[in-house]
Design a protein around this motif. Structure first.
Motif, PDB file in Angstrom:
ATOM      1  N   GLU A 169       1.029  -1.445   0.273  1.00  0.00           N
ATOM      2  CA  GLU A 169      -0.381   0.143   0.219  1.00  0.00           C
ATOM      3  C   GLU A 169       0.873   1.251  -0.245  1.00  0.00           C
ATOM      4  N   ILE A 170       0.473   1.933  -1.054  1.00  0.00           N
ATOM      5  CA  ILE A 170       1.104   3.404  -0.520  1.00  0.00           C
ATOM      6  C   ILE A 170       1.183   4.116   0.864  1.00  0.00           C
ATOM      7  N   ASN A 171       2.644   4.608   1.724  1.00  0.00           N
ATOM      8  CA  ASN A 171       2.241   4.926   2.619  1.00  0.00           C
ATOM      9  C   ASN A 171       3.523   6.491   2.646  1.00  0.00           C
ATOM     10  N   MET A 172       3.477   6.940   3.501  1.00  0.00           N
ATOM     11  CA  MET A 172       4.276   8.303   3.097  1.00  0.00           C
ATOM     12  C   MET A 172       5.554   8.147   3.095  1.00  0.00           C
ATOM     13  N   HIS A 173       6.009   6.959   2.690  1.00  0.00           N
ATOM     14  CA  HIS A 173       7.748   6.596   2.762  1.00  0.00           C
ATOM     15  C   HIS A 173       7.614   5.944   1.124  1.00  0.00           C
ATOM     16  N   SER A 174       6.638   6.326   0.035  1.00  0.00           N
ATOM     17  CA  SER A 174       6.774   5.439  -0.941  1.00  0.00           C
ATOM     18  C   SER A 174       7.047   6.399  -2.406  1.00  0.00           C
ATOM     19  N   LEU A 175       7.956   5.687  -2.654  1.00  0.00           N
ATOM     20  CA  LEU A 175       7.756   5.511  -4.687  1.00  0.00           C
ATOM     21  C   LEU A 175       6.934   5.303  -5.390  1.00  0.00           C
ATOM     22  N   VAL A 176       5.753   6.270  -6.195  1.00  0.00           N
ATOM     23  CA  VAL A 176       4.962   6.117  -6.578  1.00  0.00           C
ATOM     24  C   VAL A 176       4.843   6.282  -8.022  1.00  0.00           C
ATOM     25  N   LEU A 177       4.182   4.794  -8.964  1.00  0.00           N
ATOM     26  CA  LEU A 177       4.407   5.296 -10.307  1.00  0.00           C
ATOM     27  C   LEU A 177       3.267   5.156 -10.858  1.00  0.00           C
ATOM     28  N   MET A 178       2.732   6.306 -11.505  1.00  0.00           N
ATOM     29  CA  MET A 178       1.565   6.298 -12.122  1.00  0.00           C
ATOM     30  C   MET A 178       1.508   7.428 -12.846  1.00  0.00           C
ATOM     31  N   HIS A 179      -0.480   7.404 -13.401  1.00  0.00           N
ATOM     32  CA  HIS A 179      -1.436   8.342 -14.441  1.00  0.00           C
ATOM     33  C   HIS A 179      -1.704   8.620 -13.560  1.00  0.00           C
ATOM     34  N   TYR A 180      -2.081  10.330 -13.720  1.00  0.00           N
ATOM     35  CA  TYR A 180      -2.649  11.121 -13.200  1.00  0.00           C
ATOM     36  C   TYR A 180      -3.525  11.758 -14.164  1.00  0.00           C
ATOM     37  N   SER A 181      -4.951  12.276 -13.612  1.00  0.00           N
ATOM     38  CA  SER A 181      -5.116  13.321 -14.411  1.00  0.00           C
ATOM     39  C   SER A 181      -5.985  14.601 -13.498  1.00  0.00           C
TER      40      SER A 181
END
Length: 142
Positions: free
Chosen positions: A4-16
């Motif tokens: 799960e995404i937490n406050m230390h995560s590196l996240v790869l994502m698409h967004y709009s």
């Protein structure tokens, strides 16, 4: 991996990002995904909270309030700038955005609201300040 995404995560994502009236402001879905480091100011705190706890493969559209998005408009962020601050080859026009240097050397975007006789009224609020937004995300990796 199903982190799960937490406050230390590196996240790869698409967004709009879209306004609540449906106008699309920006999107990465037709382009390269973005990588953000949680807790590093890559996105607003409200956006971080919105994706907190999502996992790889999750897709969501979230409605963010003014406070979660880019904050309320602040009248204190509207300033008169001397006409001499503007380059001769790019005279100020209502609606145009310029990049100004802050006293500590950062670039701050500002939009011209009104051109007066010897000064220019400039709005330094984020263009989306004061507006609720829809945030669409697809998490590709955590």
């Amino acid at each position: 991996m199903n982190d799960e995404i937490n406050m230390h995560s590196l996240v790869l994502m698409h967004y709009s990002v879209a306004l609540t009236n449906g106008s699309l402001i920006e999107s990465s879905f037709d382009d390269e995904p973005v990588e953000i480091s949680m807790g590093h100011g890559d996105i607003t705190d409200g956006m971080e909270l919105a994706i907190f706890g999502l996992k790889e493969g999750d897709s969501q559209t979230l409605t963010l309030s003014v406070e979660q998005g880019f904050g309320p408009r602040d009248e204190d962020n509207i300033h008169d700038m001397p006409l001499s601050d503007f380059p001769d080859d790019l005279p100020p026009e209502t609606g145009l955005s310029y990049s100004f240097e802050s006293p500590d050397g950062d670039d701050i975007p500002g939009t011209v609201i009104r051109v007066k006789k010897d000064a220019v009224e400039v709005d330094f609020n984020h263009p989306l300040a004061g507006q609720g937004i829809f945030l669409g995300v697809r998490i590709l990796g955590v």
